[in-house]
Design an enzyme around this catalytic site. Structure first.
Site, mmCIF file in Angstrom:
data_model
loop_
_atom_site.group_PDB
_atom_site.id
_atom_site.type_symbol
_atom_site.label_atom_id
_atom_site.label_comp_id
_atom_site.label_asym_id
_atom_site.label_seq_id
_atom_site.Cartn_x
_atom_site.Cartn_y
_atom_site.Cartn_z
ATOM 1 N N ALA A 149 -54.648 20.563 40.867
ATOM 2 C CA ALA A 149 -54.402 19.168 40.491
ATOM 3 C C ALA A 149 -54.769 18.136 41.820
ATOM 4 C CB ALA A 149 -53.399 18.788 39.778
ATOM 5 N N HIS A 204 -51.747 27.282 46.894
ATOM 6 C CA HIS A 204 -53.448 26.824 46.557
ATOM 7 C C HIS A 204 -54.461 27.816 47.400
ATOM 8 C CE1 HIS A 204 -52.471 23.432 44.470
ATOM 9 N NE2 HIS A 204 -51.348 23.362 44.769
ATOM 10 N N HIS A 239 -45.371 28.074 44.226
ATOM 11 C CA HIS A 239 -45.619 28.349 42.672
ATOM 12 C C HIS A 239 -46.411 29.681 42.428
ATOM 13 C CE1 HIS A 239 -49.288 25.796 43.374
ATOM 14 N NE2 HIS A 239 -48.516 24.760 43.202
ATOM 15 N N ASN A 242 -49.563 30.301 40.123
ATOM 16 C CA ASN A 242 -50.453 28.978 39.879
ATOM 17 C C ASN A 242 -51.348 28.623 41.182
ATOM 18 O OD1 ASN A 242 -47.487 28.238 38.271
ATOM 19 N ND2 ASN A 242 -49.592 28.434 37.093
ATOM 20 N N ASP A 274 -40.964 26.677 33.601
ATOM 21 C CA ASP A 274 -40.668 25.902 32.579
ATOM 22 C C ASP A 274 -41.361 26.166 31.261
ATOM 23 O OD1 ASP A 274 -43.680 25.599 33.057
ATOM 24 O OD2 ASP A 274 -43.395 23.666 33.717
ATOM 25 N N HIS A 277 -46.139 26.782 32.704
ATOM 26 C CA HIS A 277 -46.941 26.877 33.997
ATOM 27 C C HIS A 277 -46.924 28.649 34.018
ATOM 28 C CE1 HIS A 277 -46.425 23.007 35.654
ATOM 29 N NE2 HIS A 277 -47.526 23.156 36.292
ATOM 30 N N ASP A 300 -41.878 21.489 40.153
ATOM 31 C CA ASP A 300 -43.169 20.832 40.297
ATOM 32 C C ASP A 300 -43.323 19.419 39.521
ATOM 33 O OD1 ASP A 300 -45.832 20.668 41.690
ATOM 34 O OD2 ASP A 300 -46.943 21.832 40.709
ATOM 35 N N LEU A 334 -53.592 21.671 35.002
ATOM 36 C CA LEU A 334 -52.116 21.291 34.723
ATOM 37 C C LEU A 334 -51.885 20.594 36.185
ATOM 38 C CD1 LEU A 334 -50.520 24.651 33.612
ATOM 39 C CD2 LEU A 334 -50.428 22.664 32.415
ATOM 40 N N GLY A 336 -48.771 19.434 37.654
ATOM 41 C CA GLY A 336 -47.190 19.224 37.831
ATOM 42 C C GLY A 336 -46.499 19.406 36.516
#
Length: 416
Positions: A149, A204, A239, A242, A274, A277, A300, A334, A336
């Protein structure tokens, strides 16, 4: 509770989950902002000063947890840590405290340098006032191929001058920074971050397994050389799963290297548990493979947390939230999360992870990453009086931060 309860002597009875174990019939007592007893209730009731404490009236099935600690959140309740003004940031921090996250890093995202510096300056004041534990910079040194994102136009290769500016703007409150290890200059970046007291966090990234493993080793060496110790000697993985390549049997990528390092106690893995994710099965697998001591549950969370579906912001990006799931308005990626950390703990327990492990990964592990292992993250004598009271289904009943009850309308326990 009265407004001057910060000087009160209070105690709560319930099942306590802390430090990787459960005490079924426990008492947690605090005087002012410090825990003065944590252990079996019968033992507390035998102490000489037991009668000087007012008992909090909690349900019979109450469960007592340490205040939760979130290493990765971008805002809540209308406040966007990267871009909102101080009033909105204050509202977000207050909401998160009342939701049980009594210690948190405020995460910013890749943006024009002047905007990142302004956000760091703004958030530094909240850290200096003790409302947050510091700042997490998620970028700008991230892979354009795995930007998630983040706005690809704002990503950059490591820039030592900007790092120095960001550290200065944060006034010593920059605690962690996410980076992609395959970028040119990443090794020097890791060394620079460690020298400034900032924990590097891989994320990332489009790196392969070898690049990832080498960067994790370097980060651990630099943290040790800079004087970090214990958990803070371990780099973080932002994360896991992700915004990075998936695990493939012929191209294992960063996930395999991160899992191996964590299983050997050389990295801490963030998991956004959650239910959106990551699959609950994936969360349970990671706990089983690496152990709770190498996992930090995170949210996040972004501006929409605590609010209805609608249109929101994450830094400079527009985000649409539908059925509680946040996605970029352009592209559907996605963007957050909208869960609180207590929601994440509840979801993690529902996935089959034991209460003790889920709580450890939402309290003691992230507290230690921040160098706060002797201050928060445990129900322990002398620690800060941060206590989250939940029911048997992990639903919030009350939050105490520094010994003060934070209002939970309709559910506040009151002293007998």
């Amino acid at each position: 509770m009265t407004s001057d309860q910060g000087t009160a002597r209070l105690w709560i009875k319930g099942r306590a989950v802390s430090d990787g174990r459960t005490v079924e019939d426990a008492a947690v007592a605090f005087e002012g902002d410090r825990i003065s007893f944590a252990g079996p209730a019968a033992e507390f009731e035998r102490t000489a000063d037991f009668g000087t404490y007012a008992r909090v009236d909690a349900p019979a099935d109450a469960v007592l947890l340490p205040g939760l600690v979130d290493l990765h959140c971008h805002g809540a309740f209308g406040g966007d840590f990267p871009g909102s003004d101080t009033d909105a940031v204050a509202g977000a921090v207050d909401f998160l405290h009342r939701a049980g996250t009594t210690t948190l890093l405020a995460s910013i995202v890749a943006a024009p340098y002047d905007e990142m510096l302004a956000a760091a300056e703004r958030l530094a004041g909240f850290a200096e006032d003790g409302l947050i534990a510091g700042i997490h910079a998620e970028g700008p040194f991230l892979s354009p191929a795995r930007c998630g994102a983040q706005l690809a136009a704002e990503l950059a290769e490591p820039d030592p001058d900007f790092v120095d500016e960001l550290v200065g703007a944060a006034r010593g409150q920059l605690r962690t920074m996410t980076y992609a290890p395959e970028l040119e200059g990443s090794d020097a970046l890791v060394e620079q971050l460690a020298s400034h007291g900032v924990v590097p966090s891989i994320g990332h990234t489009d790196a392969d397994a070898a690049q990832t493993a080498a960067s994790l080793r370097l980060a651990a060496e630099e943290l040790a050389s800079a004087g970090f110790d214990g958990y803070t000697e371990r780099p973080i993985v932002t994360h896991l799963f992700n915004a990075m390549p998936g695990l493939h049997h012929r191209s294992p990528g960063p996930v395999a290297a991160c899992l191996e390092a964590a299983s050997e106690g050389r990295a801490v893995l963030e998991l956004i548990g959650d239910g959106t994710h990551l699959s609950p099965d994936t969360v349970r697998m990671v706990f089983s493979l690496v152990g709770a001591e190498s996992v930090a549950l995170v949210t996040d969370s972004m501006q929409a947390t605590g609010l209805p579906d609608g249109s929101y912001s994450l830094g400079g990006a527009r985000v649409d939230v539908q059925s509680g799931v946040a996605r970029l308005a352009s592209g559907g990626v996605l963007a957050g999360g909208t869960s609180t950390l207590l929601d994440v703990v509840r979801t993690t327990v529902a996935s089959g992870v034991p209460w003790e492990d889920a709580v450890t990964s939402a309290t003691a592990v992230p507290a230690a990453v921040l160098g706060l292992a002797d201050e928060v993250g445990s129900l322990h004598l002398g620690f800060r009086a941060d206590v989250v009271v939940v029911d048997a289904d992990c639903r919030l009943l009350a939050v105490y931060r520094q010994g003060r009850l934070l209002s939970q309308p309709g559910t506040d326990p009151t002293p007998v």
